[in-house]
Design a protein around this motif. Structure first.
Motif, mmCIF file in Angstrom:
data_model
loop_
_atom_site.group_PDB
_atom_site.id
_atom_site.type_symbol
_atom_site.label_atom_id
_atom_site.label_comp_id
_atom_site.label_asym_id
_atom_site.label_seq_id
_atom_site.Cartn_x
_atom_site.Cartn_y
_atom_site.Cartn_z
ATOM 1 N N ASN A 27 0.810 -1.222 0.000
ATOM 2 C CA ASN A 27 0.000 0.000 0.000
ATOM 3 C C ASN A 27 0.845 1.275 0.000
ATOM 4 N N LEU A 28 1.952 1.261 0.721
ATOM 5 C CA LEU A 28 2.781 2.463 0.827
ATOM 6 C C LEU A 28 4.060 2.370 0.001
ATOM 7 N N CYS A 29 4.203 1.318 -0.784
ATOM 8 C CA CYS A 29 5.424 1.138 -1.587
ATOM 9 C C CYS A 29 5.384 2.078 -2.789
ATOM 10 N N THR A 54 9.709 -0.338 -0.709
ATOM 11 C CA THR A 54 9.716 -0.181 0.750
ATOM 12 C C THR A 54 8.705 -1.119 1.401
ATOM 13 N N CYS A 55 8.160 -2.049 0.604
ATOM 14 C CA CYS A 55 7.127 -2.957 1.116
ATOM 15 C C CYS A 55 7.754 -4.047 1.989
ATOM 16 N N SER A 56 6.918 -4.687 2.779
ATOM 17 C CA SER A 56 7.387 -5.709 3.711
ATOM 18 C C SER A 56 7.656 -7.028 2.992
ATOM 19 N N VAL A 57 8.351 -7.929 3.689
ATOM 20 C CA VAL A 57 8.657 -9.243 3.128
ATOM 21 C C VAL A 57 7.372 -10.033 2.890
#
Length: 260
Positions: A27-29, A54-57
């Motif tokens: 969502n914020l990547c 910048t997204c999570s794994v």
């Protein structure tokens, strides 16, 4: 393939026949790509890209779902060109897991296998469509060749492939100098449309196999073998010295008695 290699998952933010915008599923990547279709072409040109994540794994772990059968088929197509049968479905699974860290099901590997062959060698239906032109040119290039394509009309009015017979002119001419002993046999074909390959061969003066003719039919039955012998008899006349060797299939015996 870029997303699979770099291990991230994307979605379509906006698209139409002339352009597309792709975004990362996070969502914020900030990852974003903008491409437009080139004029009078099927290709798209990338005009801009923000190429950092910048997204999570956890979000990026969904990249494996993008390894669809069509994507894998396009990736594997070069392995089915040239000599050799190419990798089997279980080998495709190992390659995807080892080279791209992607686990796929056997069904997807099988589908990818079929698509890769189609992408490299063309579709079976396209090959059947080229048969009339191919046989015509084969006869022109090889004088004396006998080629026949038998079709049946479907309920929709289409001509469907039924039988095909081929005897090259060199084989027909060479038979005149051979002993009158012919071996006939049939074998099942592996492929989407199956069928059987019927063959007739002899032996030359060097004790080597001398191919005379072959045919593609639906199965080894009375009608197909009789059709085969009718064409074979056009250059193999009945003769008291003629000997036909077979595996004693009942349809061979019946077809031979009907024609020769």
């Amino acid at each position: 393939m870029y997303a699979i290699v770099n291990k991230f998952k994307y979605k379509s933010g906006k698209s139409d026949p002339s352009m597309m915008v792709l975004k990362c599923c996070g969502n914020l990547c900030p990852w974003r790509l903008y491409a437009v279709r080139l004029k009078d072409s099927e290709l798209f040109e990338i005009r801009s890209i923000i190429n950092n994540h910048t997204c999570s794994v956890n979000v990026r772990g969904g990249y494996q779902t993008q390894a669809t059968a069509s994507v894998i088929g396009e990736l594997m197509k070069t392995k089915y060109c040239g000599i050799g049968a190419g990798p089997k479905p279980r080998e495709i699974r190992k390659m995807m897991r080892g080279d791209h860290d992607v686990s796929i099901s056997y069904w997807k590997a099988w589908k990818s296998h079929d698509l890769a062959i189609d992408n490299c060698q063309g579709k079976c239906t396209d090959s059947y469509m080229q048969l009339p032109a191919y046989l015509h040119n084969l006869v022109l290039a090889n004088p004396g060749t006998i080629a026949d394509l038998h079709t049946e009309r479907s309920q929709d009015g289409e001509n469907l492939f039924k039988y095909m017979f081929l005897a090259l002119g060199a084989s027909i001419k060479g038979y005149e100098a051979l002993r009158k002993v012919i071996v006939v046999d049939g074998t099942h074909l592996k492929g989407k449309y199956a069928g059987c390959l019927l063959t007739a061969s002899a032996q030359d003066g060097n004790y080597q196999i001398f191919p005379l003719a072959f045919a593609i039919v639906d199965s080894e039955n009375d009608v197909s073998w009789e059709w085969f012998f009718q064409h074979l008899a056009s250059f193999v006349p009945d003769d008291p010295q003629l000997v036909i060797v077979s595996d004693r299939h009942p349809s061979i015996y019946k077809g031979m008695n009907e024609v020769m």
